[in-house]
Design a protein around this motif. Structure first.
Motif, PDB file in Angstrom:
ATOM      1  N   ASN A   1       0.696  13.753   4.434  1.00 31.64           N
ATOM      2  CA  ASN A   1       2.076  14.144   4.235  1.00 31.64           C
ATOM      3  C   ASN A   1       2.714  14.599   5.531  1.00 31.64           C
TER       4      ASN A   1
ATOM      5  N   ALA B   1       6.437   7.400   1.495  1.00 31.37           N
ATOM      6  CA  ALA B   1       5.296   8.326   1.496  1.00 31.37           C
ATOM      7  C   ALA B   1       4.210   7.901   2.469  1.00 31.37           C
TER       8      ALA B   1
ATOM      9  N   ARG C   1       6.122  17.282   2.044  1.00 32.89           N
ATOM     10  CA  ARG C   1       6.512  16.064   2.748  1.00 32.89           C
ATOM     11  C   ARG C   1       7.984  15.769   2.516  1.00 32.89           C
TER      12      ARG C   1
END
Length: 436
Positions: A31, A114, A289
């Motif tokens: 993250n 991500a 994140r």
């Protein structure tokens, strides 16, 4: 422990071929720790000695720190890699001089956002650390960007128009694109003398996330689609964003100061914005994140909105709130506030439509309708202390044995029609009517 940074080194053992030793070190997660670091979470607690970006058996050392299973890699490009070519490198961790590839088993199930982590921008370059869905191992991608200079940019009717000196040659092999996180959306591009126009088709507009800035770039269709930065005179940032009406407009970041929150007993939060702005969308940003959760809200009067969440309770999972809004200058604006820094107020601005009269040193307060009053609190002038009086009655008015001039403001605590406890604050100068 912070490791040294930006050192280029040949492998210690010239006979050693890293690519022939494809050993992995497994990750539990990855993250964005903050704007300057990406966090690699190891499945086991192992001490990392170095982090390298590696190509052609040459090491480019990257700065990092470690805390137990978390390895924090700095989001910067090693200076030795600032060349005039694109580059893609493998990232390795070393343990006792052995090389390991950071391996993320779940990469194929993660979204692109991500798995990609933007590097701090450098001049004429974009870069990011990423995990591919298929390969699942950490990589460093560097893209070189040159500038094409324009005199003016106009965004109108879901079109970008760029104007330049008519004496410049027409660059028909270049195409305008929108870029975010290293991903590109190609636009229908038309070149004319002194002007280039790009259309946002319905398909492109549907792919844009509301309120997120997309950089305007160009790609050379005859040269491996290398991105080129668009430069416009007297303009610092060339970005566009979509609003909730599917209009694409110029985009800018702004700062919000003194954002206030009120949380009544119903568990939801009210936020108070300047009344002149029109809020378009709201996003909460996760702590671990740079991922966002869109939240629903209800617009009320005087810049007040009601959220469908309690910000105080959400703070354990989210670090901040992003406000997407527009003003009359036809721009999409985005402001950010840390949840921990939002001022929490005792009550909402007057929603009871109170009026007051003062006669013989007695002040009478009257409501628009009868309400179930729990208490009243008066802020006394001079020492600014609060005097609270419990009532617990259904009233359409009440009296105070003091002149109105003795107080600054009043808070009325009451039960609303949904049986929730509410508080309404009013400055007495705003509700003063007459002296009898």
């Amino acid at each position: 422990m912070i490791k040294s940074f930006l050192n280029k080194a040949k492998l210690n053992n010239t006979q050693q071929n890293i690519s022939s030793k494809k050993r992995d070190i497994k990750l539990a997660n990855v993250n964005k720790a903050n704007e300057k670091q990406v966090e690699f979470v190891l499945t086991e607690n192992k001490q990392i000695d170095h982090v390298y970006a590696v190509k052609d058996n040459q090491n480019y050392e990257m700065a990092f720190s470690q805390s137990e299973r978390s390895v924090y890699v700095e989001l910067e490009i090693p200076q030795k890699l600032l060349l005039d070519v694109d580059d893609k490198l493998d990232i390795y961790f070393t343990i006792n001089r052995e090389y390991f590839r950071p391996f993320l088993e779940t990469a194929d199930a993660m979204s692109s956002d991500a798995r990609h982590f933007d590097i701090i921008p450098g001049i004429h370059r974009s870069a990011y650390i990423y995990f591919s869905k298929n390969y699942k191992r950490a990589m460093l991608q560097i893209k070189q960007m040159k500038d094409i200079k324009f005199d003016k940019l106009v965004v109108v009717n879901n079109k970008i128009k760029l104007f330049f000196d008519k004496n410049e040659p027409i660059l028909e092999n270049y195409q305008l694109v929108l870029e975010r996180w290293g991903h590109y959306l190609e636009l229908q591009t038309t070149w004319m003398p002194g002007q280039v126009t790009a259309d946002f088709t319905e398909d492109v507009v549907n792919k844009l996330a509301i309120g997120f800035g997309y950089s305007v770039r160009m790609i050379n269709k005859t040269n491996e689609n290398i991105p080129i930065r668009v430069n416009v005179k007297n303009t610092n940032s060339i970005q566009v964003a979509k609003n909730n009406r599917n209009m694409v407009l110029p985009f800018n970041w702004v700062k919000f100061n003194n954002l206030k929150e009120y949380t009544p007993e119903n568990g939801k939060s009210y936020l108070f914005y300047p009344s002149e702005i029109q809020i378009d969308s709201l996003y909460l940003e996760y702590k671990e994140r740079q991922i966002y959760k869109k939240i629903e809200f209800e617009k009320q009067c005087d810049g007040r909105i009601l959220l469908n969440v309690n910000l105080h309770e959400a703070a354990y999972l989210f670090k901040g709130i992003h406000t997407i809004y527009e003003k009359s200058d036809l721009k999409v604006l985005r402001g950010y506030n840390d949840i921990a820094k939002i001022q929490n107020i005792k009550a909402m601005p007057d929603i009871l439509n109170m009026v007051a009269t003062s006669k013989n040193n007695i002040t009478k307060f009257t409501f628009e309708t009868e309400i179930n009053v729990i208490s009243i609190s008066l802020n006394i002038k001079g020492d600014a202390s609060w005097h609270k009086q419990m009532l617990n009655k259904k009233l359409d008015s009440f009296e105070v044995n003091s002149p109105i001039s003795s107080y600054n403001s009043i808070i009325v605590e009451y039960v609303d029609e949904n049986s929730y406890v509410q508080s309404s604050i009013s400055k007495l100068k705003d509700i003063y009517v007459e002296i009898g």
